[in-house]
Enzyme design. Structure first.
Site, mmCIF file in Angstrom:
data_model
loop_
_atom_site.group_PDB
_atom_site.id
_atom_site.type_symbol
_atom_site.label_atom_id
_atom_site.label_comp_id
_atom_site.label_asym_id
_atom_site.label_seq_id
_atom_site.Cartn_x
_atom_site.Cartn_y
_atom_site.Cartn_z
ATOM 1 C CG ASP A 133 23.673 56.424 87.750
ATOM 2 O OD1 ASP A 133 23.573 55.585 87.208
ATOM 3 O OD2 ASP A 133 24.473 57.382 87.816
ATOM 4 C CG HIS B 29 21.570 58.265 79.209
ATOM 5 N ND1 HIS B 29 22.717 58.121 78.640
ATOM 6 C CD2 HIS B 29 21.656 57.273 80.391
ATOM 7 C CE1 HIS B 29 23.611 57.336 79.389
ATOM 8 N NE2 HIS B 29 23.011 56.650 80.453
#
Length: 441
Positions: A253, A349
């Site tokens: 992330d 995404h």
């Protein structure tokens, strides 16, 4: 989430300095002496080299990353310090620490501009002492008496309603307009917004709580706690080598975060230093969008790893884009598989969040994971405390979130449950307090 949240990236290896190992000082054992204080700990560390102690103007990510980018001894983690004073507030371009607290306060009835100034003066003085590893005057809590500063940062911001309650509406920035509604929003008003916002981060849980406790006490009769959220990240030294962190979905992330070394980093993240007009007091500051995003982990975990990778657009194992390469390889949005399908799916995404898909819109994501137990249905109440920094949220967060709201495959596994937008002024010099240009200008 991979592209729209997470830590600031590590600095390039050739820019990363090695953290020196501090020689262990022989512990003092006087018969009637008090416990080892934070001041004495730093003094001892300084006398022997204090591996990891950062001083001067390195309030940016480069200095902080140096304290994390080596396998330092635990004592090095404890002695790492980031200066409170500077052009920008700390806690923006610095990598997110292992422990974080986010708080919002509302000014108490009758508290005016003068009371707000006095509160920010108290808070700034306390934060300056704590981030330097010193015990503030009058602090008898003993919570972190034997700890170093542990990369503690304390960051202050103002919500939209602060300006109404202090009679400063003429100085409220246009960029502090309310955020638009999004289809994935299920916002709890009691855990959203607020007059004053505080972000606390440290690599030691006791140091972070110590700061939290002191600031809450010092609010006194001037402000009342509106909400508080607690988060965590991977601890420094927990991996064999420095790695981009993962979120609670198991995804790497923050890979595509803007880097302080980027030529346009300051332009994207900070308000220009030569700012003029009613919001000139925001020069050197930034805007923080804060979102509590619950992850539907039980639903997510039912997907196969391959399906999860397609939703994100990256391999789960190493964060490499499905278009090929390694984690840091630029994403090839035009790459086509042998069967004619897009390597990066149309609703993946990373495609929807990419600057190329949003007219260059970008923000610095600096997040914490959270876990607040389990819901009535047994599902984990867990997810991301998402903090996005930018020079203008109407050109950063808003257009990207609108795009995600309409076409992001990951949105089916997320619930946005709290939200806030805060104007975070520039840093202050020694002897000043955060927000002084607004409150005394």
């Amino acid at each position: 989430m991979t592209e729209t949240s997470g830590k600031a990236n590590k600095t390039d290896k050739n820019k990363t300095s090695k953290v020196k190992k501090a020689n262990k000082a022989k512990p003092e054992q006087p018969a009637h002496d008090s416990a080892l204080t934070r001041r004495r700990l730093l003094g001892t560390a300084g006398a022997v080299g204090a591996g990891g102690l950062l001083v001067g103007g390195l309030a940016g990510a480069a200095g902080a990353a140096a304290a994390r980018d080596d396998k330092a001894p635990l004592s090095g983690v404890g002695t790492a310090a980031l200066p409170f004073h500077g052009t920008h507030q700390a806690g923006i371009a610095d990598p997110a620490q292992a422990h974080g607290h986010l708080l919002a306060f509302d000014l108490a009835p009758g508290a005016d501009r003068k009371a707000a100034a006095a509160l920010l003066r108290r808070w700034s003085a306390t934060a300056a002492e704590l981030t330097a590893g010193r015990t503030p005057k009058g602090d008898d809590t003993g919570i972190a008496l034997d700890a170093g500063p542990s990369s503690l940062t304390v960051t202050f911001g103002f919500g939209r309603t602060f300006f109404d309650r202090t009679g400063l509406t003429a100085k409220r920035p246009f960029a502090l307009e309310p955020l638009p509604s999004f289809t994935q929003d299920a916002l709890d008003a009691k855990r959203s917004d607020g007059d004053l916002w505080v972000q606390i981060g440290a690599d030691d849980a006791f140091v972070a709580f110590h700061a939290l406790r002191l600031l809450q006490r010092q609010a006194g009769d001037s402000a009342r706690l509106r909400w508080q959220m607690n988060g965590f990240n991977r601890a420094p030294g927990a991996t064999e080598r420095p790695l981009t962190g993962r979120n609670l979905m198991g995804q790497i992330d923050g890979t595509n975060n803007p880097k302080p070394s980027d030529a346009n980093f300051d332009e994207r993240i900070f308000v220009p230093k030569d700012r003029e007009g009613a919001d000139a007091w925001m020069a050197g500051g930034s805007y923080a969008v804060v979102r509590r995003i619950r992850m539907l982990l039980d639903t997510w975990d039912h997907l196969s790893p391959e399906r999860q990778e397609k939703v994100i657009g990256r391999r789960k194992s190493d964060g490499a884009p499905l278009s090929g390469g390694t984690e840091t390889t630029p994403v090839d949005l035009d790459k086509v598989n042998p069967d004619g399908s897009l390597a990066i799916a149309g609703d993946a995404h990373i495609r929807v969040a990419a600057p190329e898909s949003n007219r260059g819109a970008a923000m610095l994501r600096r997040a914490y994971s959270y876990h607040d137990g389990f819901r009535d249905d047994g599902a984990p109440d867990a997810g991301l405390l998402f903090i996005a920094w930018q020079a203008d949220p109407m050109r950063g967060f808003v257009p990207v979130q609108r795009k995600l709201d309409r076409g992001d495959g990951l949105s089916r596994f997320l619930k946005h449950e709290a939200s806030g937008l805060f104007a975070v002024p520039g840093g202050c010099a020694e002897g000043e307090y955060v927000g002084q240009r607004l409150l005394e200008g």
